[in-house]
Design a protein around this motif. Structure first.
Motif, PDB file in Angstrom:
ATOM      1  N   ALA A  65       0.823  -1.206   0.000  1.00  0.00           N
ATOM      2  CA  ALA A  65       0.000   0.000   0.000  1.00  0.00           C
ATOM      3  C   ALA A  65       0.862   1.264   0.000  1.00  0.00           C
ATOM      4  O   ALA A  65       0.580   2.222  -0.724  1.00  0.00           O
ATOM      5  CB  ALA A  65      -0.936  -0.017   1.211  1.00  0.00           C
ATOM      6  N   ARG A  66       1.921   1.292   0.798  1.00  0.00           N
ATOM      7  CA  ARG A  66       2.795   2.476   0.856  1.00  0.00           C
ATOM      8  C   ARG A  66       3.411   2.781  -0.507  1.00  0.00           C
ATOM      9  O   ARG A  66       3.557   3.946  -0.889  1.00  0.00           O
ATOM     10  CB  ARG A  66       3.899   2.272   1.895  1.00  0.00           C
ATOM     11  N   ASP A  67       3.789   1.737  -1.240  1.00  0.00           N
ATOM     12  CA  ASP A  67       4.397   1.939  -2.556  1.00  0.00           C
ATOM     13  C   ASP A  67       3.397   2.531  -3.544  1.00  0.00           C
ATOM     14  O   ASP A  67       3.754   3.373  -4.378  1.00  0.00           O
ATOM     15  CB  ASP A  67       4.934   0.616  -3.098  1.00  0.00           C
ATOM     16  N   MET A  68       2.139   2.106  -3.462  1.00  0.00           N
ATOM     17  CA  MET A  68       1.121   2.638  -4.366  1.00  0.00           C
ATOM     18  C   MET A  68       0.802   4.097  -4.029  1.00  0.00           C
ATOM     19  O   MET A  68       0.582   4.913  -4.925  1.00  0.00           O
ATOM     20  CB  MET A  68      -0.142   1.779  -4.305  1.00  0.00           C
ATOM     21  N   VAL A  69       0.814   4.422  -2.755  1.00  0.00           N
ATOM     22  CA  VAL A  69       0.595   5.813  -2.348  1.00  0.00           C
ATOM     23  C   VAL A  69       1.764   6.679  -2.796  1.00  0.00           C
ATOM     24  O   VAL A  69       1.568   7.803  -3.301  1.00  0.00           O
ATOM     25  CB  VAL A  69       0.393   5.912  -0.824  1.00  0.00           C
ATOM     26  N   ALA A  70       2.977   6.172  -2.650  1.00  0.00           N
ATOM     27  CA  ALA A  70       4.154   6.929  -3.097  1.00  0.00           C
ATOM     28  C   ALA A  70       4.096   7.184  -4.599  1.00  0.00           C
ATOM     29  O   ALA A  70       4.458   8.264  -5.077  1.00  0.00           O
ATOM     30  CB  ALA A  70       5.434   6.175  -2.731  1.00  0.00           C
ATOM     31  N   ALA A  71       3.625   6.196  -5.354  1.00  0.00           N
ATOM     32  CA  ALA A  71       3.488   6.363  -6.806  1.00  0.00           C
ATOM     33  C   ALA A  71       2.448   7.434  -7.130  1.00  0.00           C
ATOM     34  O   ALA A  71       2.630   8.223  -8.060  1.00  0.00           O
ATOM     35  CB  ALA A  71       3.098   5.037  -7.445  1.00  0.00           C
ATOM     36  N   ALA A  72       1.355   7.465  -6.383  1.00  0.00           N
ATOM     37  CA  ALA A  72       0.332   8.489  -6.589  1.00  0.00           C
ATOM     38  C   ALA A  72       0.888   9.880  -6.314  1.00  0.00           C
ATOM     39  O   ALA A  72       0.589  10.837  -7.028  1.00  0.00           O
ATOM     40  CB  ALA A  72      -0.874   8.200  -5.698  1.00  0.00           C
ATOM     41  N   ARG A  73       1.726   9.982  -5.298  1.00  0.00           N
ATOM     42  CA  ARG A  73       2.352  11.268  -4.973  1.00  0.00           C
ATOM     43  C   ARG A  73       3.274  11.708  -6.105  1.00  0.00           C
ATOM     44  O   ARG A  73       3.262  12.874  -6.523  1.00  0.00           O
ATOM     45  CB  ARG A  73       3.127  11.138  -3.658  1.00  0.00           C
ATOM     46  N   ARG A  74       4.054  10.775  -6.619  1.00  0.00           N
ATOM     47  CA  ARG A  74       4.959  11.110  -7.737  1.00  0.00           C
ATOM     48  C   ARG A  74       4.182  11.539  -8.978  1.00  0.00           C
ATOM     49  O   ARG A  74       4.659  12.348  -9.774  1.00  0.00           O
ATOM     50  CB  ARG A  74       5.855   9.916  -8.078  1.00  0.00           C
ATOM     51  N   ALA A  75       2.988  10.983  -9.141  1.00  0.00           N
ATOM     52  CA  ALA A  75       2.163  11.331 -10.300  1.00  0.00           C
ATOM     53  C   ALA A  75       1.475  12.687 -10.141  1.00  0.00           C
ATOM     54  O   ALA A  75       0.784  13.137 -11.059  1.00  0.00           O
ATOM     55  CB  ALA A  75       1.111  10.242 -10.524  1.00  0.00           C
TER      56      ALA A  75
END
Length: 244
Positions: free
Chosen positions: A22-32
């Motif tokens: 979950a943390r990795d998917m949230v980090a990806a959303a932030r980068r996007a």
């Protein structure tokens, strides 16, 4: 000029069939550059890919509440499976009422609640390619079950409507308009056509563009969805997660 998006509201994690935490998917959303992301794993009756039990969603919500994410809002939802002809889903109300949003979709491989659903929803869809009769039967059952689910539950959006499991667009669009349910433009599967989306839009239905991401690389990659909607003649104000 490319259109940007506020949020991506259909993202999977390792709790179901996603490939990252979950943390990795949230980090990806932030980068996007997103302001919001919703983690929405499959319900437990999706064979081979669902969560182990419905309370997984509540545990994840409690965990995420302890994270420090001031620059992005993390929502916890569920992509519930329809498991009955009368709109029954595999997430209990006692659970989904504690979540931020409820997504509902048809999936071909689920554990149905009774034999009538096995015959009309599961078997008919497996046999739809063999004859027009079976396809019509599948479409009737799919549309009936999905519209019933929208009437029974507070559904944020229909996930990938018509993907592998045909639906009758006009009746479904009318129910979406009446219940305020969003019609998903699913960029992850890229199967929808402008002509179909134009038919939906005529009923005043609002849209949400989602990635259906199962890995960090595709979170927030939503531009293709806006291209489809623009080709369909859908105005920006009819798409809830566009930045205006």
């Amino acid at each position: 000029m490319p259109q940007s998006f506020l949020g991506d509201y259909h993202v999977h994690t390792r709790n179901s069939d996603g490939r990252a935490a979950a943390r990795d998917m949230v980090a990806a959303a932030r980068r996007a550059g997103l302001e919001e992301v919703a983690l929405t794993d499959h319900g437990p009756r999706n064979i081979g890919v669902g969560v182990n039990a419905a309370n997984v969603f509540l545990r994840l919500k409690k965990k995420v509440a302890g994270w420090d994410t001031p620059d992005i809002r993390v929502l916890i939802g569920a992509e519930a499976n329809i498991v009955g002809l009368n709109g029954e889903i595999d997430i209990p109300a006692a659970v989904y009422r504690q979540l931020d949003l409820l997504l509902v979709g048809l999936h071909p491989y689920v554990l149905p609640r009774d034999w009538a659903t096995v015959r009309e929803l599961v078997l008919a869809n497996q046999l739809q390619g063999r004859s027009c009769r079976w396809r019509e039967r599948a479409m009737e059952a799919n549309t009936r079950a999905l519209t019933a689910a929208l009437e029974k539950h507070p559904v944020f959006c229909i996930t990938h409507p018509g993907l592998e499991m045909p639906v009758d667009i006009e009746p479904l669009a009318r129910v979406c308009a009446r219940t305020g349910t969003l019609w998903e433009v699913n960029v992850g599967h890229c199967y929808q056509r402008p002509q179909e989306l134009a038919r939906v839009a005529r009923w005043g239905v609002r849209f949400v563009v989602n990635s259906d991401a199962h890995q960090p690389a595709t979170v927030g990659r939503l531009e293709e969805g806006w291209r489809l909607l623009r080709a369909a003649g859908v105005p920006p104000e009819q798409v809830i997660n566009l930045r205006h």
